[in-house]
Design a protein around this motif. Sequence first.
Motif, PDB file in Angstrom:
ATOM      1  N   ASP A 158      17.098  37.634  17.810  1.00 54.98           N
ATOM      2  CA  ASP A 158      16.817  38.892  18.619  1.00 54.98           C
ATOM      3  C   ASP A 158      17.896  39.389  19.538  1.00 54.98           C
ATOM      4  OD1 ASP A 158      14.443  38.598  17.017  1.00 54.98           O
ATOM      5  OD2 ASP A 158      13.016  38.245  18.839  1.00 54.98           O
ATOM      6  N   ALA A 159      18.423  38.308  19.913  1.00 52.02           N
ATOM      7  CA  ALA A 159      19.563  38.730  21.100  1.00 52.02           C
ATOM      8  C   ALA A 159      20.748  39.342  20.241  1.00 52.02           C
ATOM      9  CB  ALA A 159      20.026  37.484  21.727  1.00 52.02           C
ATOM     10  N   PHE A 160      20.953  39.296  19.020  1.00 52.42           N
ATOM     11  CA  PHE A 160      21.857  39.917  18.329  1.00 52.42           C
ATOM     12  C   PHE A 160      21.492  41.285  17.608  1.00 52.42           C
ATOM     13  CE2 PHE A 160      24.594  35.925  17.946  1.00 52.42           C
ATOM     14  CZ  PHE A 160      25.017  36.059  19.162  1.00 52.42           C
ATOM     15  N   ARG A 161      19.991  41.272  17.318  1.00 54.94           N
ATOM     16  CA  ARG A 161      19.593  42.422  16.533  1.00 54.94           C
ATOM     17  C   ARG A 161      18.525  43.313  17.575  1.00 54.94           C
ATOM     18  NH1 ARG A 161      20.168  42.567  11.191  1.00 54.94           N
ATOM     19  NH2 ARG A 161      18.162  43.213  10.706  1.00 54.94           N
ATOM     20  N   TYR A 162      17.528  42.915  17.412  1.00 56.49           N
ATOM     21  CA  TYR A 162      16.435  43.764  18.191  1.00 56.49           C
ATOM     22  C   TYR A 162      15.012  42.860  18.469  1.00 56.49           C
ATOM     23  CZ  TYR A 162      14.851  44.468  13.363  1.00 56.49           C
ATOM     24  OH  TYR A 162      14.382  44.194  12.143  1.00 56.49           O
ATOM     25  N   GLY A 163      14.042  43.287  19.268  1.00 53.78           N
ATOM     26  CA  GLY A 163      12.956  42.397  19.379  1.00 53.78           C
ATOM     27  C   GLY A 163      12.053  43.550  19.449  1.00 53.78           C
ATOM     28  N   TRP A 164      10.639  43.104  19.729  1.00 46.25           N
ATOM     29  CA  TRP A 164       9.286  44.189  19.721  1.00 46.25           C
ATOM     30  C   TRP A 164       8.775  43.969  21.018  1.00 46.25           C
ATOM     31  CZ3 TRP A 164       9.351  47.891  16.207  1.00 46.25           C
ATOM     32  CH2 TRP A 164      10.167  47.443  14.821  1.00 46.25           C
ATOM     33  N   ASN A 165       8.455  45.129  21.555  1.00 47.68           N
ATOM     34  CA  ASN A 165       7.191  45.263  22.598  1.00 47.68           C
ATOM     35  C   ASN A 165       6.104  44.946  21.989  1.00 47.68           C
ATOM     36  OD1 ASN A 165       5.198  46.039  24.488  1.00 47.68           O
ATOM     37  ND2 ASN A 165       6.567  47.012  25.492  1.00 47.68           N
ATOM     38  N   TYR A 166       5.509  43.833  22.051  1.00 52.41           N
ATOM     39  CA  TYR A 166       4.331  43.446  21.232  1.00 52.41           C
ATOM     40  C   TYR A 166       2.989  43.960  21.389  1.00 52.41           C
ATOM     41  CZ  TYR A 166       7.211  39.752  18.830  1.00 52.41           C
ATOM     42  OH  TYR A 166       8.179  39.515  18.209  1.00 52.41           O
ATOM     43  N   PRO A 174       4.824  49.557  13.970  1.00 52.53           N
ATOM     44  CA  PRO A 174       6.335  49.591  14.135  1.00 52.53           C
ATOM     45  C   PRO A 174       6.783  50.861  14.542  1.00 52.53           C
ATOM     46  CG  PRO A 174       5.708  48.462  12.137  1.00 52.53           C
ATOM     47  CD  PRO A 174       4.613  49.038  12.667  1.00 52.53           C
ATOM     48  N   SER A 175       7.572  51.131  15.539  1.00 54.62           N
ATOM     49  CA  SER A 175       7.891  52.476  15.910  1.00 54.62           C
ATOM     50  C   SER A 175       9.112  52.270  17.012  1.00 54.62           C
ATOM     51  CB  SER A 175       6.927  53.223  16.756  1.00 54.62           C
ATOM     52  OG  SER A 175       6.487  52.624  17.987  1.00 54.62           O
ATOM     53  N   ARG A 176       9.755  53.175  17.040  1.00 58.88           N
ATOM     54  CA  ARG A 176      11.081  53.457  17.864  1.00 58.88           C
ATOM     55  C   ARG A 176      10.615  52.855  19.246  1.00 58.88           C
ATOM     56  NH1 ARG A 176      14.393  51.895  20.652  1.00 58.88           N
ATOM     57  NH2 ARG A 176      16.505  52.894  20.992  1.00 58.88           N
ATOM     58  N   VAL A 221      16.844  48.250  10.463  1.00 59.66           N
ATOM     59  CA  VAL A 221      15.511  47.785  11.041  1.00 59.66           C
ATOM     60  C   VAL A 221      14.577  47.947   9.660  1.00 59.66           C
ATOM     61  CG1 VAL A 221      13.737  48.031  12.784  1.00 59.66           C
ATOM     62  CG2 VAL A 221      16.030  48.579  13.337  1.00 59.66           C
ATOM     63  N   PRO A 222      14.283  47.091   8.806  1.00 60.96           N
ATOM     64  CA  PRO A 222      13.612  47.086   7.755  1.00 60.96           C
ATOM     65  C   PRO A 222      12.149  47.569   8.257  1.00 60.96           C
ATOM     66  CG  PRO A 222      14.750  45.092   7.703  1.00 60.96           C
ATOM     67  CD  PRO A 222      14.987  45.564   9.021  1.00 60.96           C
ATOM     68  N   GLU A 223      11.606  47.223   9.250  1.00 60.65           N
ATOM     69  CA  GLU A 223      10.049  47.686   9.793  1.00 60.65           C
ATOM     70  C   GLU A 223       9.961  49.063   9.808  1.00 60.65           C
ATOM     71  OE1 GLU A 223      10.833  43.451  11.344  1.00 60.65           O
ATOM     72  OE2 GLU A 223      11.953  45.412  11.046  1.00 60.65           O
ATOM     73  N   LEU A 224      10.982  49.699  10.119  1.00 58.94           N
ATOM     74  CA  LEU A 224      11.013  51.356  10.337  1.00 58.94           C
ATOM     75  C   LEU A 224      11.575  51.937   9.027  1.00 58.94           C
ATOM     76  CD1 LEU A 224      12.438  51.319  13.977  1.00 58.94           C
ATOM     77  CD2 LEU A 224      10.058  51.360  13.174  1.00 58.94           C
ATOM     78  N   ALA A 225      11.544  51.327   7.767  1.00 56.59           N
ATOM     79  CA  ALA A 225      12.016  51.992   6.805  1.00 56.59           C
ATOM     80  C   ALA A 225      11.031  53.450   6.223  1.00 56.59           C
ATOM     81  CB  ALA A 225      11.691  51.061   5.528  1.00 56.59           C
ATOM     82  N   GLY A 226      12.048  54.209   5.831  1.00 62.52           N
ATOM     83  CA  GLY A 226      11.419  55.820   5.928  1.00 62.52           C
ATOM     84  C   GLY A 226      11.286  56.530   6.943  1.00 62.52           C
ATOM     85  N   THR A 227      11.809  55.913   8.176  1.00 65.44           N
ATOM     86  CA  THR A 227      12.158  56.818   9.537  1.00 65.44           C
ATOM     87  C   THR A 227      13.596  57.220  10.001  1.00 65.44           C
ATOM     88  OG1 THR A 227      11.955  55.036  11.116  1.00 65.44           O
ATOM     89  CG2 THR A 227      10.015  55.943  10.227  1.00 65.44           C
ATOM     90  N   PRO A 228      14.021  58.109  10.674  1.00 67.20           N
ATOM     91  CA  PRO A 228      15.477  58.065  10.886  1.00 67.20           C
ATOM     92  C   PRO A 228      15.875  57.000  11.739  1.00 67.20           C
ATOM     93  CG  PRO A 228      14.000  60.075  11.304  1.00 67.20           C
ATOM     94  CD  PRO A 228      13.022  59.155  11.232  1.00 67.20           C
TER      95      PRO A 228
END
Length: 407
Positions: A158-166, A174-176, A221-228
């Motif tokens: 996560d420190a190199f890619r991204y994490g989530w506000n759970y 999943p959203s921006r 970010v595969p979780e946001l597939a189909g979004t900009p």
Amino acid sequence: MTMTEQVAPPALPDRRTLPAEEQHATELAFLAAHDDGPRPPGWALTPRAVVTFVCGSGGETLELPGSRRAKGGGGGGGADGADGAGGTAPPARLTIAPKFVGERSLVERCVVTLAGERGLLLVGEPGTAKSMLSELLAAAVCGTSALTVQGTAGTTEDAFRYGWNYALLLAQGPSRQALVDSPVLAAMRAGQVVRIEEITRCLPEVQDALVSILSDRRLSVPELAGTPDALTPATPGFTVIATANLRDRGVSEMSAALKRRFNFETVAPIADPVAEAALVRGQATAVVRRAGAAFGVDDAVLDALVTVFRDLRSGRSAEGWDVERPGTVMSTAEAVQVAASLGVAAAYLPGGDVLDLVPGHLLGVVRKDDPADHARLLGYWDGPVRRRAEDGSAMWRRLWDLRENLR
């Protein structure tokens, strides 16, 4: 004074250790206005000005061209593009102080690497100012050194890619808005430099999260597939500066794929004893000042201290006598800490000779890794210290007399 009146407490001096972009905001703003040559995309300074910022102007006082001065500067200097502290115009003339003691050619190679948007890996023994150099380079290139990942065995991908506000993730999916940018992703979005400290302390599978980022210059970010927001391309100016200690070789060895995506530069110990002594004094003075006191250690004591560190580090004295090297690193950074301790003792525990404290502090440094290093320090006292004392040096005679303090 009535019972309801209150006396304001005295103002305390600001003893914070400021980031490089704040400490040197005036110089950064001046250099941005002084050199209007070509700049790589997203850079706050020209590559030539970055080198000058790190290495200094060689004692030369630079002058802001009249046309540039009239316009109030030519670009952002400090953080957020301010033209110096408080957003004021830079001065008309300024001498740029050196901030890194080392070969100018090393700094030039580092700057060329960053201008080519290639990863830069600074390697070397602990205490050779790799982190300081990376901070200075980041501050000069993009105006901030704050985007940093501290590598440890517990650092996650996560420190190199991204994490989530759970909380948001559970509420919205999943959203921006629910996405939490890592320092690396934040640097990619802004076109800035991200610093990764002690990269070889991260587990190999965590390190390899950088492989595709450095080669493809984008993060999905595969979780946001189909979004900009499913794919973030790196904004021009994005690059990575990593550091690694040679003593940590093998802790988490970098993969061949990741190594190929970095230019390696070795930061060596300071070669010039005079320059090292000046740096030790300057850094120790700053530490003691932050402790609320003035630095009161004689130059002769500091010279002797630096000499001991250099002899034990290299395995050979300045006179050419062989010295058994301890297993621990006798770095300039350690010399600074000992000098600072001597300065604090002189300020707050007066009454004794600060030289009497040198053997005990040296023993504390030497015994960090290997108990056998105690015997090596005693051997150094029985060798170079004794021989210098026999040659008539009062300073070394006093140190020889203090040998019992090493027991």
